[in-house]
Scaffold this motif. Structure first.
Motif, short mmCIF file in Angstrom:
data_model
loop_
_atom_site.label_atom_id
_atom_site.label_comp_id
_atom_site.label_asym_id
_atom_site.label_seq_id
_atom_site.Cartn_x
_atom_site.Cartn_y
_atom_site.Cartn_z
N SER A 1 -50.71 -8.87 31.64
CA SER A 1 -50.18 -9.03 30.24
C SER A 1 -50.98 -7.97 29.18
O SER A 1 -52.12 -7.70 29.38
N ASP A 2 -50.04 -7.80 28.27
CA ASP A 2 -50.39 -6.85 27.09
C ASP A 2 -50.18 -7.47 25.74
O ASP A 2 -48.91 -7.34 25.49
N LEU A 3 -51.05 -8.02 25.10
CA LEU A 3 -50.76 -8.86 24.02
C LEU A 3 -50.16 -8.08 22.95
O LEU A 3 -49.26 -8.33 22.37
N SER A 4 -50.74 -6.94 22.48
CA SER A 4 -50.18 -6.18 21.27
C SER A 4 -48.96 -5.29 21.87
O SER A 4 -48.25 -4.86 20.84
N LEU A 5 -48.95 -4.77 22.99
CA LEU A 5 -47.68 -3.91 23.40
C LEU A 5 -46.61 -4.76 23.63
O LEU A 5 -45.51 -4.42 23.51
N LYS A 6 -46.86 -6.51 23.71
CA LYS A 6 -45.83 -7.26 24.12
C LYS A 6 -45.17 -7.02 25.43
O LYS A 6 -43.86 -6.90 25.43
N GLY A 7 -45.81 -6.75 26.31
CA GLY A 7 -45.18 -6.48 27.58
C GLY A 7 -46.04 -6.97 28.74
O GLY A 7 -47.14 -7.34 28.53
N ILE A 8 -45.55 -6.30 30.20
CA ILE A 8 -46.37 -6.84 31.12
C ILE A 8 -46.56 -5.76 32.26
O ILE A 8 -45.38 -5.17 32.59
N TRP A 9 -47.70 -5.18 32.64
CA TRP A 9 -47.84 -4.09 33.54
C TRP A 9 -47.59 -4.68 34.97
O TRP A 9 -48.31 -5.93 35.36
#
Length: 338
Positions: free
Chosen positions: A168-176
């Motif tokens: 998860s990427d908290l500030s990008l608001k996405g999931i890699w």
């Protein structure tokens, strides 16, 4: 009082007692540290692996609370200032650890509204995913911004059965989705449901935080912080992300997430310092702890012990006194509402 009304109050009282927060005696402090713990995963021996938020140290905590340092991200990231956050274990010899470097131009988390702008700082190169070899303590980068990937705030990794890693990427608001063998990453999901879009209900303009796989790996679940909710992202037959859907809401800024073998969800709230259990259909919830009756202070990550649920107390807002801060708190899991 009528028989019907009496029955109502009896049922109400019974339900209230079952649904009420755990008594203080049900919770205990397993271990304390000289830095705030964040990431947590069981070690397969009744203990846990833990990441320390500021120092970059990775610790192992035995079932009796004995603490031992097993790795130090500083051997690779140097003096970079940032957060050592979520961790997961592949069940063999590798721990995966997320690290998010702070920007000197746009500090995070000192000014939450600038967290997204910090993602655009080209001088930030250490944010990404790191591998710790347990048998040696060696730390190596898997994928980082230095490789050209635009990680913003890498937060919580989850290892799938095929060896791939969701992050998860908290500030990008996405999931890699990361291939640790190829050392490559793709932005697997950036669903609009993760993004508060300037209308944050928690006061923090952040996206998906804790993530966990369904027991059969048919879906990835996540908790969000900006508009707090539990979400489900289907994993399609070709491995791609389906459209996210909201399962439940009515919480505050959410952080940690785990799913048990029966499909129950366990959630942490940082602002209210609460722990919740939610049924597989998301139709019922039970509070397992809150700060008036349990040693909880901005609980972050969760993990299951042999017969317990344990959480790291990040104590981000200073809720806990010093003798309970920077700790792992645990309680035994007993009968539930369903």
């Amino acid at each position: 009082m009528s028989r019907r009304l009496g029955l109502f109050f009896t049922l109400f009282l019974s339900t209230s007692l079952l649904a009420g927060p755990a008594a203080a005696s049900e919770w205990r402090i397993l271990a304390q540290f000289d830095d705030a713990p964040e990431g947590l995963v069981d070690d397969g021996e009744g203990g846990f692996y833990v990441s320390l938020f500021h120092s970059g140290h990775v610790m192992q905590v035995a079932a009796d609370g004995t603490v031992e340092q097993i790795a130090d991200l500083r051997t690779v990231i140097g003096e970079a200032k940032g957060s050592t956050v979520g961790i997961d274990w592949d069940g063999e010899d590798t721990l995966y650890v997320a690290f998010s470097e702070y920007s000197k131009r746009f500090p995070w988390p000192a000014e939450a509204e600038l967290s997204v702008e910090a993602c655009g700082d080209a001088t930030v190169t250490r944010s990404g995913l790191y591998a710790v070899t347990l048998s040696s303590g060696k730390v190596e980068p898997v994928v980082t911004r230095a490789d050209g990937y635009p990680f913003c705030f890498p937060d919580d990794p989850v290892v799938a059965s095929d060896g791939s890693i969701y992050l998860s990427d908290l500030s990008l608001k996405g999931i890699w989705k990361i291939d640790p063998e190829e050392k490559s990453a793709v932005l697997w999901s950036k669903d609009p449901l993760f993004d508060p879009a300037g209308k944050s209900l928690s006061g923090y303009p952040v996206g998906v935080n804790g993530i966990a796989l369904a027991p059969d790996e048919s879906a990835l679940f996540g908790v969000t912080g900006g508009i707090p909710m539990l979400v489900k992202v289907p994993i399609e037959a070709d491995g791609s992300a389906g459209k996210a859907e909201m399962l439940t809401f009515g919480y505050d800024n959410m952080d940690g997430l785990e799913v048990d073998p029966q499909g129950n969800f366990y959630l942490t709230e940082t602002l209210r310092s609460e722990i919740w259990k939610v049924s597989p259909d998301a139709g019922r919830r039970e509070q397992l702890g809150e700060p008036l009756q349990a040693p909880l202070g901005a609980p972050a990550s969760l993990a299951f012990g042999d017969d317990s649920i344990c959480v790291t107390n990040l104590n981000f807002f200073g809720h806990l006194p010093d003798d309970k801060a920077r700790s792992i708190a645990c309680r035994k899991l007993g009968p539930t509402l369903w």
